[in-house]
Every structure is written in structure tokens, then in C-alpha cells.
Scaffold this motif. Sequence first.
Motif, mmCIF file in Angstrom:
data_model
loop_
_atom_site.group_PDB
_atom_site.id
_atom_site.type_symbol
_atom_site.label_atom_id
_atom_site.label_comp_id
_atom_site.label_asym_id
_atom_site.label_seq_id
_atom_site.Cartn_x
_atom_site.Cartn_y
_atom_site.Cartn_z
ATOM 1 N N GLY A 124 -3.290 3.327 -2.396
ATOM 2 C CA GLY A 124 -1.984 3.322 -1.758
ATOM 3 C C GLY A 124 -1.673 4.557 -0.948
ATOM 4 N N TYR A 127 1.484 4.620 1.404
ATOM 5 C CA TYR A 127 2.261 3.405 1.148
ATOM 6 C C TYR A 127 3.724 3.617 1.552
ATOM 7 C CZ TYR A 127 4.867 5.073 -2.941
ATOM 8 O OH TYR A 127 5.739 5.735 -3.774
ATOM 9 N N SER A 131 2.931 9.818 1.214
ATOM 10 C CA SER A 131 2.737 9.649 -0.229
ATOM 11 C C SER A 131 1.545 8.761 -0.538
ATOM 12 C CB SER A 131 3.985 9.051 -0.878
ATOM 13 O OG SER A 131 5.065 9.948 -0.828
ATOM 14 N N ARG A 133 0.205 6.299 -3.704
ATOM 15 C CA ARG A 133 0.823 5.625 -4.845
ATOM 16 C C ARG A 133 0.173 5.994 -6.183
ATOM 17 N NH1 ARG A 133 1.916 0.446 -2.820
ATOM 18 N NH2 ARG A 133 -0.348 0.213 -2.691
ATOM 19 N N THR A 134 -1.162 6.093 -6.215
ATOM 20 C CA THR A 134 -1.843 6.287 -7.495
ATOM 21 C C THR A 134 -3.077 7.159 -7.317
ATOM 22 O OG1 THR A 134 -1.229 4.002 -8.042
ATOM 23 C CG2 THR A 134 -2.756 5.110 -9.526
ATOM 24 N N CYS A 199 9.807 4.958 -0.726
ATOM 25 C CA CYS A 199 9.025 5.623 -1.766
ATOM 26 C C CYS A 199 9.568 5.289 -3.152
ATOM 27 C CB CYS A 199 9.041 7.132 -1.554
ATOM 28 S SG CYS A 199 8.162 7.677 -0.084
ATOM 29 N N ALA A 200 8.729 5.486 -4.148
ATOM 30 C CA ALA A 200 9.060 5.085 -5.509
ATOM 31 C C ALA A 200 10.233 5.874 -6.076
ATOM 32 C CB ALA A 200 7.849 5.266 -6.416
ATOM 33 N N ASP A 224 3.030 6.341 -8.957
ATOM 34 C CA ASP A 224 4.389 6.017 -8.549
ATOM 35 C C ASP A 224 4.693 4.594 -9.014
ATOM 36 O OD1 ASP A 224 4.289 8.439 -7.277
ATOM 37 O OD2 ASP A 224 4.749 7.675 -5.278
ATOM 38 N N ALA A 230 2.376 -1.187 -8.143
ATOM 39 C CA ALA A 230 2.325 -0.016 -9.017
ATOM 40 C C ALA A 230 1.467 -0.321 -10.241
ATOM 41 C CB ALA A 230 3.732 0.374 -9.455
#
Length: 248
Positions: A124, A127, A131, A133-134, A199-200, A224, A230
Amino acid sequence: MEVARALYSPDSGGYRWVGAGVAAVALVAGAAVAISANGSDSAADDTPGMVSALTQSAHSRAEEPEEPVISAAALVPGYRAVVAPDSDAAYDVPADWTIASPGFSGGFGNSPDTIGGKGYASEGKDYCPGSTRTVSFLTGSPDTDATAAALDTATRTARVAYAIEAVPAATEPLTSLDGGQHGTFVEARGRITDPAPGCAPEFSVYTFATSADTGSLVMVIAADTGVPRAVDPATARRIFASIRPYKP
């Protein structure tokens, strides 16, 4: 997580995993290699580092490739293997994740407050603006108690990666698919103040620690959450359960 907090180095070195089949972790305050914003390691290769907690044993392991240190067969259907030859370890991630080269050192933070290791993978990127994601990687703890190591690493990763104090939400035993590694799974959660658009709004840091002769080997997934795709606790457990010895 913001890219500025997910700093990494493509250079060899970083956290140095030393030796083969030695069940010890030598990580002390100030000994970790700092990963700086310019993408270079701020310590020499002889900086004290981590030693794999996975011992060579009769337990099943991933199929060894014909060409050394390239790839391995995944244990989880539909996943791909992440290999960390310097740590004699491998684990699996979903097939659409980006897997770094085996010698890559990745992590979070700036000296002296860093956490990172080998066996780096991510998912991600961009994403949302700026940022990823993971991310996942293998690291170590001087604590011989797996539960304490998992908890400390989870909360410390949250502080370094997100600058937020995370609250442990789950602590439970976990055994690897090959039955060779027994340890503790932890999820620590936090909320992100005023996230950027798209964003998360929250995150989870998942960890799995298994005791070694000295210290613990710790797997980390910083994710995130509260956004599509997610990583949830079930996926984190599946990834962690795939940890096994690997030798090219």
C-alpha cells in the motif's frame, strides 16, 4: 503511516544478523543501527546486532531455491515467501505485497530512536499521500520472556513509527505452522490525530515473539487500519504462523 516515519536503507548492513543456527539476540540500548533520513546507515557493519533466534532443526522448512538467497516456497496458499538469509529465517506475506531484497534493512525512526531489521516487506505505498499502509520485518529483543518482548516491541514501534502511545488489545499464545516456534502474539492499537484526507484514522502494531537462548526473535507488522485492505488480526496471525528456519 507517514513515509517520514517509515525510513529505510537499501544498503546492505543496517541491523546485522550474525551467525548461523545460533539462538541468541544481542541487542542493547544504543547498539541498534540507526536508519537515517538520507537512506544511509549511521553505524558501521561491525556494530553489535541481532542474531537469529531460529535454530537449525528437524522441523520442516521452506524449499531451498537452486540459486542462493533468491526465493523460497511459501507455506501459506496464495502467499509469497520473504527470506532473511542472515537470520536463517523466512515467513510468508500476501502475494501482492512488495518484498525487499534479502539484504535490505528496513525500519522506522531516526537515531537514536529507531527500530527495524531484516526480512522487510510492505504493502500500500502511497495509498494516501505520502503514506504506506503496511510494513513488516524481523527484529530482536534482549528480553527472554516472549510475552514481554512482544509487548515492548509493539508499544515501542508505535512510539517510533506513529509518535503515539498504543494500547495492547490482544495478547495470546501462537505456534508456527511447522510446530517449531512457540511464542506470543500481541496487537497494540492507537488512534491517529487529524489524519490527512484518505489516510487511516487508526493503526495496529502486531508482534510475534519467540524465546531464544538469549533474548527473543520478534516479527513486526505495523499497519494503518480503518481503511480498505488494512491488515486485520487474523491476517497478522497467519503471517506470523508462517515463520520458519531458512538456509540458502
